[in-house]
Design an enzyme around this catalytic site. Structure first.
Site, PDB file in Angstrom:
ATOM      1  N   ASP A   1     -69.585  41.771  40.860  1.00  0.00           N
ATOM      2  CA  ASP A   1     -70.507  41.145  39.917  1.00  0.00           C
ATOM      3  C   ASP A   1     -70.312  39.644  39.993  1.00  0.00           C
ATOM      4  O   ASP A   1     -69.186  39.148  39.858  1.00  0.00           O
ATOM      5  CB  ASP A   1     -70.249  41.648  38.490  1.00  0.00           C
ATOM      6  CG  ASP A   1     -71.201  41.024  37.487  1.00  0.00           C
ATOM      7  OD1 ASP A   1     -72.404  41.326  37.551  1.00  0.00           O
ATOM      8  OD2 ASP A   1     -70.741  40.228  36.653  1.00  0.00           O
TER       9      ASP A   1
ATOM     10  N   GLU B   1     -74.975  42.136  44.394  1.00  0.00           N
ATOM     11  CA  GLU B   1     -76.283  42.135  43.741  1.00  0.00           C
ATOM     12  C   GLU B   1     -77.309  41.441  44.631  1.00  0.00           C
ATOM     13  O   GLU B   1     -77.025  40.413  45.240  1.00  0.00           O
ATOM     14  CB  GLU B   1     -76.195  41.409  42.399  1.00  0.00           C
ATOM     15  CG  GLU B   1     -75.236  42.049  41.417  1.00  0.00           C
ATOM     16  CD  GLU B   1     -74.984  41.147  40.220  1.00  0.00           C
ATOM     17  OE1 GLU B   1     -75.472  41.480  39.130  1.00  0.00           O
ATOM     18  OE2 GLU B   1     -74.312  40.117  40.407  1.00  0.00           O
TER      19      GLU B   1
ATOM     20  N   ASP C   1     -68.051  42.248  32.771  1.00  0.00           N
ATOM     21  CA  ASP C   1     -68.332  42.066  34.194  1.00  0.00           C
ATOM     22  C   ASP C   1     -67.665  43.147  35.040  1.00  0.00           C
ATOM     23  O   ASP C   1     -68.194  43.533  36.093  1.00  0.00           O
ATOM     24  CB  ASP C   1     -67.870  40.681  34.646  1.00  0.00           C
ATOM     25  CG  ASP C   1     -68.684  39.577  34.003  1.00  0.00           C
ATOM     26  OD1 ASP C   1     -69.908  39.750  33.873  1.00  0.00           O
ATOM     27  OD2 ASP C   1     -68.111  38.538  33.642  1.00  0.00           O
TER      28      ASP C   1
END
Length: 405
Positions: A188, A275, A360
């Site tokens: 993350d 991501e 996170d």
């Protein structure tokens, strides 16, 4: 089994004063050819005529090199000037394809360079750390490693008064097998001050570097000094150089940091799940306030992804980009998605099952699970989804530097 690998090796040149002047002249000739060809294309467009292709521009270049008023172009290598015309042709192609803006005239202070596309046009003497450049001769370079493979082309560039050579080569390498191909990590990404750039699902954290933020005070000082100098003066040129030097230091610091982070991740993990963030969309002025834009851009998210992809490929690993939507508000235990699960920027507590975790870290677990699902479905691991672009879906109260995109 083997595959073909293209790789560039960049070194700093050590030309003497005469060679430095010649490099500047050769680069200036390439810039002149590019600008004159662009002016010619614009004149033809205004007259309603068809745009000239690369072959026609090369014929025009031959005329320019033999014309009395531009005979000095013949003193510079013709291959580098032809590459300038290819750059213009590529700029037009990108413009018509919607990948870039309309070509602009090149300025002297926007960087200089020249390229030689054929290995027959240059020579490399690695034992003596020197390279032969047409119409320039042998030039020494700072050798930090050997150039592997067969030579393809070289590119000579200038940055802040220093000249560099990038030598591209091609070689056959065995298809790599990652020694840790069973190890997976979900990452993350963050951009908050004094927080983590990366957080893995196991809680491992990489602290943010904030290279621009650390140098922001000096940059502002140099910018104020530059604004007070008279245009065209030598003092203004000195102030401009100091400002550019500071910016270059920030760039080098960030690049060095991201190279080290990507090296360790691709070495220790066979599968890296990240991501699929659209940084250009996230940093649009209408989406995020200016302060948060600076925080995002200071981390170099896209550069990190690029480094991860090619280093993982060279080591036999995988980089999987997953859709980041709802990864921050979904419980990694029961899969319940609710914005209320994100109690604060650091705390996650599921409203259904009561699972509590660092926010996170919980998102990293969701990213890893989504990456595993993509592997199971056999999707292309380097695919980049189209559309307007994804953004991190986090509640407003979970953001310290502004509203969520």
């Amino acid at each position: 089994m083997s595959s073909e690998r293209l790789q560039a090796f960049k070194f700093e040149l050590m030309p003497d004063s005469a060679q430095t002047r010649l490099l500047g002249r050769f680069s200036g000739a390439c810039r002149f050819v590019y600008n004159r060809a662009l002016a010619l294309q614009k004149l033809r467009f205004e007259a309603g005529e068809k745009k000239l292709g690369y072959a026609a521009l090369c014929r025009a270049l031959t005329e320019w090199r033999h014309a009395p008023e531009t005979a000095w172009l013949a003193l510079a290598p013709v291959h580098a000037q032809q590459q300038a015309l290819k750059d213009l042709e590529r700029a037009y192609a990108n413009f018509f394809a919607g990948r870039g803006a309309f070509p602009k005239f090149k300025a002297r202070d926007r960087g200089q360079g020249l390229r030689f596309p054929d290995p027959k046009q240059f020579k490399l003497d690695q034992p003596n750390a020197r390279v032969f450049i047409p119409k320039l001769g042998w030039v020494r370079y700072r050798k930090s490693r050997n150039v592997l493979g067969d030579l393809r082309n070289i590119t000579v560039t200038e940055c802040l008064g220093r000249w560099y050579v990038s030598i591209q080569s091609v070689r056959e390498v065995a298809i790599p097998v990652h020694p840790e191909q069973q190890r997976e990590i979900g990452i993350d990404m963050g951009a908050r001050k004094d927080w983590a750039l990366l957080i893995g699902q196991d809680g491992a954290m990489v602290k943010t570097l904030n290279a621009y933020r650390a140098a922001e005070h000096r940059l502002k000082h140099y910018q104020r000094c530059l604004s007070r100098k008279k245009k065209g003066s030598k003092n203004r040129a000195k102030a401009r150089y100091r400002l550019a030097k500071c910016h270059q230091r920030v760039t080098n610091t960030r690049a060095d940091f991201l190279h080290k982070v990507s090296h360790h991740l691709t070495r220790d993990y066979g599968v890296v799940c990240i991501e699929d963030l659209k940084v250009q969309v996230m940093t649009a002025a209408k989406v995020n306030p200016r302060q948060r834009n600076k925080a995002i851009l200071d981390q170099g998210w896209f550069m990190l992804r690029t480094l991860l992809e090619y280093k993982a490929e060279w080591r036999g690993g995988l980089v999987i980009a997953v859709d980041p939507v709802h990864t921050s508000t979904t419980c990694s235990m029961c899969g319940h998605n609710d914005p209320g699960n994100r109690k604060s920027p650091d705390k996650f507590e599921c409203l259904r099952c009561g699972h509590a975790d660092q926010a996170d870290k919980n998102a990293a677990k969701n990213i890893r699970r989504a990456g595993q699902a993509r592997i199971a479905c056999g999707e292309h691991v380097r695919h980049r989804s189209g559309g307007a672009g994804s953004a991190k879906q986090e509640p407003i109260e979970a953001t310290r530097q502004g509203p969520a995109p």
